[in-house]
Design an enzyme around this catalytic site. Structure first.
Site, PDB file in Angstrom:
ATOM      1  N   LYS A 100      -1.958  -3.806  16.256  1.00 52.71           N
ATOM      2  CA  LYS A 100      -2.320  -2.500  15.698  1.00 52.71           C
ATOM      3  C   LYS A 100      -3.288  -2.794  14.566  1.00 52.71           C
ATOM      4  O   LYS A 100      -2.881  -3.141  13.455  1.00 52.71           O
ATOM      5  CB  LYS A 100      -1.066  -1.784  15.180  1.00 52.71           C
ATOM      6  N   GLU A 109       2.714 -10.962   4.916  1.00 48.22           N
ATOM      7  CA  GLU A 109       1.721 -11.350   3.897  1.00 48.22           C
ATOM      8  C   GLU A 109       1.395 -10.071   3.148  1.00 48.22           C
ATOM      9  O   GLU A 109       0.727  -9.185   3.693  1.00 48.22           O
ATOM     10  CB  GLU A 109       0.443 -11.894   4.549  1.00 48.22           C
ATOM     11  N   CYS A 113      -6.791 -10.458  -0.736  1.00 50.29           N
ATOM     12  CA  CYS A 113      -5.424 -10.517  -1.254  1.00 50.29           C
ATOM     13  C   CYS A 113      -5.263 -11.621  -2.281  1.00 50.29           C
ATOM     14  O   CYS A 113      -4.463 -11.519  -3.194  1.00 50.29           O
ATOM     15  CB  CYS A 113      -4.452 -10.721  -0.104  1.00 50.29           C
ATOM     16  N   GLU A 131      -1.568  -3.718  -8.411  1.00 55.24           N
ATOM     17  CA  GLU A 131      -2.678  -4.227  -7.600  1.00 55.24           C
ATOM     18  C   GLU A 131      -3.731  -3.122  -7.457  1.00 55.24           C
ATOM     19  O   GLU A 131      -3.419  -2.016  -7.019  1.00 55.24           O
ATOM     20  CB  GLU A 131      -2.172  -4.632  -6.213  1.00 55.24           C
TER      21      GLU A 131
HETATM   22  P1  NAD Z   1      -1.653  -1.132   4.405  1.00 51.01           P
HETATM   23  O1  NAD Z   1      -0.283  -1.631   4.123  1.00 51.01           O
HETATM   24  O2  NAD Z   1      -2.032   0.218   3.939  1.00 51.01           O
HETATM   25  O3  NAD Z   1      -1.924  -1.121   5.976  1.00 51.01           O
HETATM   26  C1  NAD Z   1      -1.820  -2.299   6.751  1.00 51.01           C
HETATM   27  C2  NAD Z   1      -1.520  -1.919   8.188  1.00 51.01           C
HETATM   28  O4  NAD Z   1      -0.223  -1.360   8.267  1.00 51.01           O
HETATM   29  C3  NAD Z   1      -2.470  -0.885   8.779  1.00 51.01           C
HETATM   30  O5  NAD Z   1      -2.765  -1.265  10.102  1.00 51.01           O
HETATM   31  C4  NAD Z   1      -1.643   0.394   8.743  1.00 51.01           C
HETATM   32  O6  NAD Z   1      -2.017   1.338   9.697  1.00 51.01           O
HETATM   33  C5  NAD Z   1      -0.254  -0.156   9.028  1.00 51.01           C
HETATM   34  N1  NAD Z   1       0.853   0.679   8.575  1.00 51.01           N
HETATM   35  C6  NAD Z   1       0.904   1.494   7.500  1.00 51.01           C
HETATM   36  N2  NAD Z   1       2.132   2.063   7.393  1.00 51.01           N
HETATM   37  C7  NAD Z   1       2.873   1.592   8.432  1.00 51.01           C
HETATM   38  C8  NAD Z   1       4.215   1.808   8.872  1.00 51.01           C
HETATM   39  N3  NAD Z   1       5.039   2.614   8.207  1.00 51.01           N
HETATM   40  N4  NAD Z   1       4.636   1.167   9.989  1.00 51.01           N
HETATM   41  C9  NAD Z   1       3.804   0.344  10.658  1.00 51.01           C
HETATM   42  N5  NAD Z   1       2.529   0.100  10.294  1.00 51.01           N
HETATM   43  C10 NAD Z   1       2.064   0.719   9.189  1.00 51.01           C
HETATM   44  O7  NAD Z   1      -2.624  -2.247   3.827  1.00 51.01           O
HETATM   45  P2  NAD Z   1      -4.227  -2.200   3.779  1.00 51.01           P
HETATM   46  O8  NAD Z   1      -4.619  -1.145   2.788  1.00 51.01           O
HETATM   47  O9  NAD Z   1      -4.761  -2.152   5.154  1.00 51.01           O
HETATM   48  O10 NAD Z   1      -4.590  -3.647   3.188  1.00 51.01           O
HETATM   49  C11 NAD Z   1      -4.646  -3.936   1.836  1.00 51.01           C
HETATM   50  C12 NAD Z   1      -3.356  -4.591   1.372  1.00 51.01           C
HETATM   51  O11 NAD Z   1      -3.103  -5.750   2.153  1.00 51.01           O
HETATM   52  C13 NAD Z   1      -3.381  -5.076  -0.056  1.00 51.01           C
HETATM   53  O12 NAD Z   1      -2.144  -4.789  -0.659  1.00 51.01           O
HETATM   54  C14 NAD Z   1      -3.544  -6.583   0.070  1.00 51.01           C
HETATM   55  O13 NAD Z   1      -3.059  -7.333  -1.005  1.00 51.01           O
HETATM   56  C15 NAD Z   1      -2.775  -6.841   1.318  1.00 51.01           C
HETATM   57  N6  NAD Z   1      -3.210  -8.085   1.933  1.00 51.01           N
HETATM   58  C16 NAD Z   1      -2.395  -9.185   1.840  1.00 51.01           C
HETATM   59  C17 NAD Z   1      -2.797 -10.387   2.400  1.00 51.01           C
HETATM   60  C18 NAD Z   1      -1.928 -11.620   2.292  1.00 51.01           C
HETATM   61  O14 NAD Z   1      -2.203 -12.586   2.964  1.00 51.01           O
HETATM   62  N7  NAD Z   1      -0.887 -11.605   1.477  1.00 51.01           N
HETATM   63  C19 NAD Z   1      -4.021 -10.468   3.070  1.00 51.01           C
HETATM   64  C20 NAD Z   1      -4.824  -9.330   3.140  1.00 51.01           C
HETATM   65  C21 NAD Z   1      -4.408  -8.141   2.579  1.00 51.01           C
END
Ligand code: NAD
Length: 488
Positions: free
Chosen positions: A180, A256, A290, A392
């Site tokens: 997804k 992550e 991240c 963040e």
């Molecule tokens: P997000 O959590 O908003 O979304 C990530 C994914 O989860 C998307 O595909 C979204 O549609 C899906 N999603 C959202 N709610 C859901 C639910 N209830 N059930 C299932 N899927 C759901 O994150 P984002 O805004 O896309 O990315 C930014 C965030 O990601 C930042 O917090 C960043 O720190 C983190 N990040 C972490 C790493 C790491 O390796 N630790 C790497 C990259 C990004």
């Protein structure tokens, strides 16, 4: 024929969504329409999971390891052969500079398949001989199996790279996946379906469903009982929601999550290297990494010089169209994210921050006025409990604070619920070795940032994640292990 970038990919075929709904993919550069995306309904997600389950029992499940890894490696050439298409799609979705995506997102996104094929090829199990009371003894050895159907939920900041970081090891270990992608960046995951078909990946091994989180494809997928494990990269809050659903059926998770990463700059650092590294860690990918730094702690004797050098660096960044060679910083991912980041910019000023540079929206002319642009921003002077220091932001910004001794800076660095990464800048080797293990984070750099050997464990402590991926650590999540004990 619809553009495949907006279609779901299920059992080897592209299809629109059973929801009948579409959503627009908007360019963050200028607000123009990149494409229309077909949202998957619950029945599409069900079809994708069923196809993935069936593929586990089909040719993929019975294929010899060498054959499977040959196919996984062929994906690298398949992506490279369409490098320009993947690059254009990634840049259109994210707005990031071509100079960045062409050396990071696409090549490393492709390379993940090769790296994990090599790791799986060379991986070996364990064996133990043991004595038994009757003197004949026993031998124990481990065997591994793929875990099954892996739900793969991805963010938008490094779409292809972070997706193949999961799909690469999952497929190399013999699993099947339902991906997804983020609703902000659907294209490269969808395009990868064509490459999968062209190199002979059997139908059902790799599936893509488009949509959002709650009440949409993301939630349908993590709730589906046919999913055996969930790997997720994204915000900590989303991780909490996913974990609640993973509890149903006691499914394994690899997370992550978010961060609020510190950089620690000691007075005995190499100033040029520390400034150059911190500039990258704060502003690369418009701060949407991240591992990026949002809190900078600088030892007092060099504080003023360091702040002045960072200001100079930030003001030399060039916002502009991704394809312009002079562009060094792109926009944020969306106007929604722009609103969030600008909310922090306003709050910093309201709380009395000294705005060293930036703090607003750059004037890039009428053509880019609808893009999600923000200025690279540096603050000083905020109290440690300010939301700017604790939350963040995920934008091109940092707060810089002076410190006076090691104990103080270790306490400040650890004063956060997150624990993803930290960079330490010092030429004193003893200090580096003394301080690094005291920082509560999964990834610690000394005199560098984003330097990654992909065999090493990657992941966060505290609320920044669960588990580690990378190298053989990925295999722990993507396989199930059994011990066979043979009485001799
Ligand atoms: P997000 O959590 O908003 O979304 C990530 C994914 O989860 C998307 O595909 C979204 O549609 C899906 N999603 C959202 N709610 C859901 C639910 N209830 N059930 C299932 N899927 C759901 O994150 P984002 O805004 O896309 O990315 C930014 C965030 O990601 C930042 O917090 C960043 O720190 C983190 N990040 C972490 C790493 C790491 O390796 N630790 C790497 C990259 C990004």
């Amino acid at each position: 024929m619809d553009d495949v970038r907006g279609l779901n990919f299920i059992n080897g075929e592209y299809r629109r969504g059973s929801s009948g709904k579409t959503f627009d993919n908007i360019s963050p550069v200028d607000g123009s329409l990149v494409g229309v995306v077909h949202e998957a309904g619950a029945s599409d997600v069900d079809a994708a999971v069923r196809a993935a389950r069936a593929a586990l029992k089909g040719p993929w499940g019975t294929m010899a390891l060498a054959e499977r890894l040959k196919i996984v490696c062929a994906l690298v050439d398949g992506i490279q052969a369409r490098f320009d298409d993947f690059l254009a799609a990634e840049v259109a979705d994210t707005g990031k500079p071509v100079s960045l995506a062409s050396h990071l997102d696409i090549p490393r996104g492709a390379a993940n398949f090769q790296i994990f094929a090599d790791i799986v090829r060379n991986h070996h199990g364990e064996s133990f001989m043991m004595p038994t009371p009757d003197g004949t003894g026993a031998v124990n050895y481990t065997v591994t199996r793929p875990k099954g159907v892996i739900a793969t939920i991805c963010p938008w900041n490094l779409p292809l790279l972070l997706m193949t970081w999961k799909v690469g090891p999952a497929m190399a270990c013999g699993n099947t996946v339902v991906v997804k992608p983020s609703e902000e960046t659907p294209s490269t995951a969808a395009m990868l379906g064509e490459v999968m078909n062209s190199v002979g990946v059997p139908p059902g091994v790799y599936n893509v469903v488009h949509g959002f989180g709650p009440g949409s494809a993301g939630e349908f997928l993590v709730k589906h009982p046919g999913v055996d494990a969930i790997t997720f990269t994204g915000e900590t809050r989303t991780g909490e929601a996913i974990m609640q659903n993973a509890a149903i059926g006691v499914r394994d998770v690899s997370f992550e999550l978010g961060g609020k990463n510190p950089a620690i700059v000691f007075a005995d650092c190499d100033m040029d290297k520390a400034v150059e590294g911190t500039m990258r860690s704060v502003f690369a990918n418009c701060g949407q990494v991240c591992l990026g730094t949002e809190r900078v702690y600088v030892e007092r004797p060099i504080f003023d010089e360091f702040v002045a050098r960072m200001k100079q660096g930030a003001e030399a960044l060039v916002c502009g169209r991704p394809e312009d060679k002079s562009t060094t910083m792109g926009p944020l991912i969306s106007q929604e994210h722009q609103d969030k980041v600008l909310g922090f910019y306003k709050r910093a000023e309201a709380e009395g921050a000294t705005v060293v540079t930036g703090g607003g929206v750059p004037d890039l002319g009428a053509e880019l006025a609808k893009g999600a642009w923000v200025e690279p921003t540096i603050w000083t002077g905020l109290p440690d409990d300010s939301a700017i220091i604790t939350d963040e932001i995920f934008g091109p910004c940092c707060h810089i604070r002076p410190f006076d001794n090691e104990d103080e800076v270790i306490r400040l660095a650890n004063d956060t619920p997150y624990g993803l990464a930290c960079s330490i800048w010092t030429e004193n080797l003893s200090r580096a070795h003394r301080v690094a293990p005291q920082i509560e984070a999964g990834i610690l750099w000394v005199n560098s940032w984003f330097l990654r050997d992909l065999r090493t464990p990657f992941g966060g402590s505290k609320q920044s994640g669960i588990g580690r991926e990378g190298g053989t650590y990925s295999l722990e999540f993507y396989t199930d292990m059994s011990n066979v004990c043979v009485k001799l």
